[in-house]
Design a protein around this motif. Sequence first.
Motif, mmCIF file in Angstrom:
data_model
loop_
_atom_site.group_PDB
_atom_site.id
_atom_site.type_symbol
_atom_site.label_atom_id
_atom_site.label_comp_id
_atom_site.label_asym_id
_atom_site.label_seq_id
_atom_site.Cartn_x
_atom_site.Cartn_y
_atom_site.Cartn_z
ATOM 1 N N ARG A 216 -3.336 -7.422 -2.379
ATOM 2 C CA ARG A 216 -3.663 -6.284 -1.516
ATOM 3 C C ARG A 216 -4.713 -6.654 -0.483
ATOM 4 O O ARG A 216 -4.611 -6.296 0.691
ATOM 5 C CB ARG A 216 -4.179 -5.135 -2.369
ATOM 6 N N MET A 217 -5.707 -7.394 -0.947
ATOM 7 C CA MET A 217 -6.805 -7.721 -0.027
ATOM 8 C C MET A 217 -6.313 -8.608 1.115
ATOM 9 O O MET A 217 -6.687 -8.408 2.271
ATOM 10 C CB MET A 217 -7.917 -8.430 -0.777
ATOM 11 N N ASP B 122 -13.884 -9.100 7.001
ATOM 12 C CA ASP B 122 -12.793 -8.542 6.195
ATOM 13 C C ASP B 122 -11.696 -9.567 5.987
ATOM 14 O O ASP B 122 -11.192 -9.753 4.880
ATOM 15 C CB ASP B 122 -12.218 -7.295 6.881
ATOM 16 N N GLN C 71 -14.701 -3.947 2.800
ATOM 17 C CA GLN C 71 -15.747 -3.359 3.632
ATOM 18 C C GLN C 71 -17.091 -3.889 3.202
ATOM 19 O O GLN C 71 -17.210 -4.575 2.195
ATOM 20 C CB GLN C 71 -15.695 -1.848 3.532
ATOM 21 N N GLU D 269 -4.344 -6.535 3.508
ATOM 22 C CA GLU D 269 -5.196 -5.685 4.335
ATOM 23 C C GLU D 269 -5.909 -6.527 5.400
ATOM 24 O O GLU D 269 -5.980 -6.140 6.564
ATOM 25 C CB GLU D 269 -6.222 -4.996 3.440
ATOM 26 N N GLN E 234 -5.710 3.682 5.441
ATOM 27 C CA GLN E 234 -5.703 3.391 4.019
ATOM 28 C C GLN E 234 -6.206 1.980 3.742
ATOM 29 O O GLN E 234 -6.506 1.636 2.600
ATOM 30 C CB GLN E 234 -4.288 3.525 3.451
ATOM 31 N N ASP F 121 -8.861 0.224 3.603
ATOM 32 C CA ASP F 121 -10.321 0.231 3.657
ATOM 33 C C ASP F 121 -10.915 -0.334 2.377
ATOM 34 O O ASP F 121 -11.990 0.042 1.958
ATOM 35 C CB ASP F 121 -10.838 1.646 3.920
ATOM 36 N N GLU F 122 -10.185 -1.207 1.746
ATOM 37 C CA GLU F 122 -10.732 -1.785 0.518
ATOM 38 C C GLU F 122 -11.730 -2.895 0.821
ATOM 39 O O GLU F 122 -12.647 -3.140 0.059
ATOM 40 C CB GLU F 122 -9.590 -2.342 -0.346
ATOM 41 N N PHE G 192 0.813 -1.213 0.000
ATOM 42 C CA PHE G 192 0.000 0.000 0.000
ATOM 43 C C PHE G 192 0.847 1.264 0.000
ATOM 44 O O PHE G 192 0.309 2.359 -0.101
ATOM 45 C CB PHE G 192 -0.924 0.019 1.229
#
Lengths: 109, 535, 707, 179
Positions: free
Chosen positions: B167-168, B245, A108, B171, A103, A105-106, A96
């Motif tokens: 990316r997911m 998530d 959700q 995260e 940041q 917060d993809e 990221f």
Amino acid sequence: MTTLALFEPGLYHLVGVSIALLAAGVAVILTKRNAVGILMGVELILNAAGINFVAFNNYVWDNAMDGQMFTLFIIVLAAAEAAVALAIFLNFYNNFDTINVDQADELQG
Amino acid sequence: MLLSDPQWLPQLLADLKLVMPEVILVVTMCMVLIVPFFKKGNVVLPVFVSMFGLLMALLYTQGIHLGVMDADRTGQVFTNTLAIDPFSSFFKTMLMIFAMLIIVQWTLFGREKTHALDAPDFLCLLLGATFGMCLMASANNLIMIFIATESASIPSYALAGFRKKNRMATEGSLKYVLFGSVSSAVMIYGMSMIYGVSGSLQLSHIAGSINQMGMTPLMVVGLVGMFAGFAFKLSAVPMHFWCPDVFEGAPTEVTTFLSVASKSAAVCMLARVMQNLGTIVIDEQVLIGIALGVGALGAVTATWGNLVALHQTNLKRLLAYSSISHAGYMIMGCAVLLLVDPKLILSALLFYVLVYMFMNLGAFTIAAVFERQLGTLNISDYAGLLKKSPVLAILLIVFMLSLFGMPGLGGFMGKLFLGVGLVKAGTLGTVLLGVLLLNTLFSLWYYLRPCYFMVFATPDTQKQLPVIQPLRPALWAILAVCCIMLLWTGLLPAITSDIAQDNGRMIVSSAKRQIALESEHTSTVPKRVVFTVAQ
Amino acid sequence: MHTLITLAQLTAVEADQETVRKLLVWATLLPLVSSIMVLFLGTRYLKKQAGTFACVVMGISFACAILAAFKFTSGNMESFTWKIPWIPIYMGKDGASWLYLGLFCDQLTVALMAMVTGISLLVHIYSVGYMEGDKRYERFFCYLSAFTFSMLGIVTANGLMQLFVFWELVGLTSYLLIGFWFEKKGPQLACKKAFVMNRVGDTGFLIGFGILFVQLGGKVLVPAADGSMFDAIAAELGGKAAIMEHPPMWLTVAGICLFFGAIGKSAQFPLHTWLPDAMEGPTPVSSIVHSATMVAAGVYLTARIFPILTPAAHLFVCIIGLITLVMASMMAMVMTDIKRVLAYSTLSQLGYMILGVGSGAYIFALFHLITHAFFKCCLFQCSGSVINMAHHQQDMRYYGGLAKKMPLTALAYGICTLTISGIGIGSFSIFSGFYSKDGIILGTYNYAHELGGLGSLFFWGPVIVAYITPFYMARSFALTFLGKPRDQHLYDHVKEAPKTMVVPQLILALCAIISVPWLLPWEQMIEVTRETLVNKNVTWIQGIPTHAEHHHIALPLLFGLAGALMLAVGIWMYKDGFGKAEYLLKKVPGLKLLYTWALNKFYFDHLYDVFFVKMTKCFAAICNFIDKWGFDGLVNVAGHWTKGLAWFTGAFDNKVVDGLVNGAANSARAGGQALRTTQPGRIRVYVSLLFVGLVIALMFAMTLVTG
Amino acid sequence: MFTTLATGIKPESLDQVAPFLYLIFAGITVFSAWMIVISQNIVRMAMYLLFTLGGVAGLYFLMNAEFLAAIQLIVYAGGTLILIVFGVMLTSKNPFMRLHTYLWERFVAVGLGALLAMLTTIALVNTPIKQSASDQMVNHDIHTIGSTLLGPFLVPFEVAAVLLLVVMIGAAFMARSRA
């Protein structure tokens, strides 16, 4: 001397410090947007717990070493957790390009 | 027992036999790490080694299980840090089987996306997490609970982010680790308070101290903090935020693992704590209070999970919220553990976990197939799938209906047994049962949504989904096992639930000793009353 | 030594029981296996062999059932129950802790098993020919086998719960079968009607079940150690004699409610309308549904609940049976659709059976069930052959003289006509129907005598219908097979049906003949059931009516000859079409009215339409009105609340968090001080909510503790 | 103080200075903890964390837990904190990067923390805990610690070892550059 006697360390003195650390830890966790900062907050709470354990062991339940042992393991676990957490932060940073947790917060909904 | 004791070594060796499965797991972990030194970049060998290790551990668990069943041992080893009893053994057996299935699933889906050199890492982390969960199931004092939870969680954080470039996933793992460390810190703080009041780390002694001192406010703080940590592992409201998530972001096999293994291990842990409290604490008010608190947690969790799931359009997220609500049902079961014959609830929980394991595994496996082959997890994209690949669609419908609790499938039986347990627990249990039924009704809507799309909806002509390629035999095997198990547990639950009943037994021997001590001191205090339904 | 022999005998009996049990289980499960295999392998692997496959499996099942029957009867075995724990339920001290799965086996069970599997096998074979070329050929066999399985499940069920499960399964599979050609409007409506009517009956059944459960507790869920579950319940209440003398009110209600299930399945009087409509399904379906299986289930259930029926319930059962009997036979006289004639004939014969059970001629009713299964199945198959050959023309007005073209079918049809008519001389006949029907009528004589007064209707009703039956059967036979062809075009195309269809017909016709008591042991087999009842101090039913004994020669003579007479009359009247009948209709006053009524099925469908459909619609309209003006707001509010609640929680995870983010961002933008990167984020909101939750929980818990 | 570590015997003189020491250590701990809250700079935060950890170690000394204090200093302050500082360095282009939070957020955060602290304090005050002056006090020397670790705490000890292995694998995997 009487004033000093008030500060003769006892259970409540130490637990008081612990509670202050707890509050600080919560505040740190909630205010910091740097992931590492949040981790520091966690460390604060862990330390608060450690103080509690040692204090209770020392002033109340002093016929065994359970509290001290627990604190020992807290220290070990804190190190372990920090290691993995920091590795994940690093990975996050690589993907990221920031360490700002806001940041992320993809995912959700 | 101190080192100076002459019995130290013999006792240690005797105890070591009972934790052999865990030892085998550790050895397997090391083996998996050593393998690359001999054959670099080989994936098959580590997989084989870990499967073999799990199998050995499984067999050994069964061996111990039989031993424990036969011999009248306390089953509490290493000065009561671990409890090896039928309950934990049964759970461990299920966990090992599940871990093996997960490894199969991983070789089918995750392996291609993983570098061959990373395979041992993955397996090692998976085994490590499994190891932690085994310990969670038999953790008998605070330090074990704490350290087992951590050793189940920390590998899970890494597993969730195993696809480093995704990316997911990244995260998800970030959220997981932050949330996890915060809640574990809270749990530890709670434990420090519990220690402060009771002066011991043993669950039974803690319960005994509640008997002596009553429910002091500091104990309340401690229990709330500790249950907050449990709630994180169970993804109970309000500690559930990480769950959807992480589940969405993580690789599907990890999601499956977390959704079942991690939660059910936490359920076992919670059950053990509750069981200790229930057996030892005499004060009814205290028991009802704790049951009320935990029950409220379960009720809120189930309701919240179901209501939020109503809005989901992503299959994986939907399953995540569904798993939250299922955790809620299990927590409700744990709550009434204090009020009724514990064997009833414990066996119901074991049965529930067993069924839940298979239905979630099936549903997530199909989700993985869809994700991989259709490239979408959006439920409305599955329109008309029944015509294109009928067997997969029907299987998904079966799993969904089982998750809902359709009679004839395992999910229904799980809820039925849980409901029978709840109904025995007086007013509180009846209220919880009402919540359970209401939630089941709610959940029908979102479980049927994918089914509706697959069966009735006409596909969008603009969006042509790719044709699903024939699946590999191993995948069919997993799905078949899940489906057969659900039908079996649904149609002929007697056998399974018999096994569960035989195993729904926890040994709280030191607790009994404690009770004996208590009754010497306070003989006037009545034994705790088992609540029954007012007929 | 003696002890040893006894022991050996005992173990032999045990082993036999085990064998019988295994055979029965296999016989029951095999159709299911075949159904599942056809379902999964049918379209891809079995294809056209699906029919053969199903037939073979059904054959094995039949063999098992027959073997079991032989073992059971030859070993003179006691009835036994076998159970395995199925679902653990904890009903408290007095009740069950398990629901059991298993089977109950007595004479009736093995007899019905043999009958059902046999007929099902023949229907399977017949379907191979009949359904050939259908596009869902394999699926048909899947349904058919599943249907057979459900019926066998009812017969072997050992507990009320299990019975109910299979009861519903029969309903479901019959729905699938009747609506097999769902592209057409007729089958669609018919299957829906059958389903709904059956649900009405099942509701009654469930209510009865509920009453028993409330009154007797968890016991009703547990199968008895020996004897059927209703025997056990009756024993609980003090035996049949006690029930007959001092019946509690609730038992009467429960019995009648349970009987409602039978009314639905066996298409008795108020719920009978589905059965003729169900003729829309393929003919093999009609032949199995209306002979051996579904309709038989109702009679079977009535026979099983017999031990707990109170006098009032008996009366109720008899009244229902009588009404159905008379009404259906009159309708059968006027129908021109060949299958409908048979359908109403079935209704009428079912009325016989129900009346027989209700009036205590228990054995003969069940015997009639079995003989009727054979000849009615045969009749349906014959009619199916005719219809199939006549290009799906079902109206008898277009038939005539077909005997020349289809001699074998005509033969089978003729034999069965003679059987159903009950032709006999004195107390001897070569047709099984004579014995079974006779027995029922004698039984009703006894019952009528006991009741006295109007009760004599229960005797005269069946007697009159015994005259009507040969007439309408002769009518249908004459119209179809005798005389001159009325539709030359149709006549030219008709030829004998293929072997797969003719052979089962002939076998069935043969069965109808050889089921006479002096050849096959059906009656004796059921006799034993009666004996067990008698042994349990049920003096009231004696099977052979005591009062009828002096007329024992006179009555059968009357029926046997009357049957022949009416047969002749029927054939004479209809041999050359409808001419004579129409002449009669004009000349005899009042007949026209009766004819119109019967032709319109006594306006039952209209009645139902007016009473239920229209009234429901009207009620719905009223409700709608009230709803609009009264409850609408309330309902809406509730709906909105639910929606709102769901929205709220969804939104909380979704929107509030987002809203917090966006709101903060907006306020930040408004403040003009923040960069885009300084937007508060999600994890931290999660964590804050964690702490908020923690604080709330703490406060809650602390208040709980400190008060 | 250091003699305590060496001999395990508490000198008389320590009792007299205990209040001072307590005030100093508690002051350092609490003050720097709250400075972490206030500070906006991550490196400064790490620095304050070091002081906090050191202060806590001092409090451990004060409570006769000398071994723990040493561990706290070595592992926590010496190891974990360095790790954190590394983390800080690796995850920012500019080590003195600031990520601001709003004032209202801070108020909410501090409020929540204070609420939690208040609740805990209320609970603490309302709970009768009898402080012991027991005669069977366990000797806190290094021998006892070792024997306890291999006695009642054997399993946690070994599990911690396994955990560290897994953590090492996990962290190494996450942090290494191969995809």
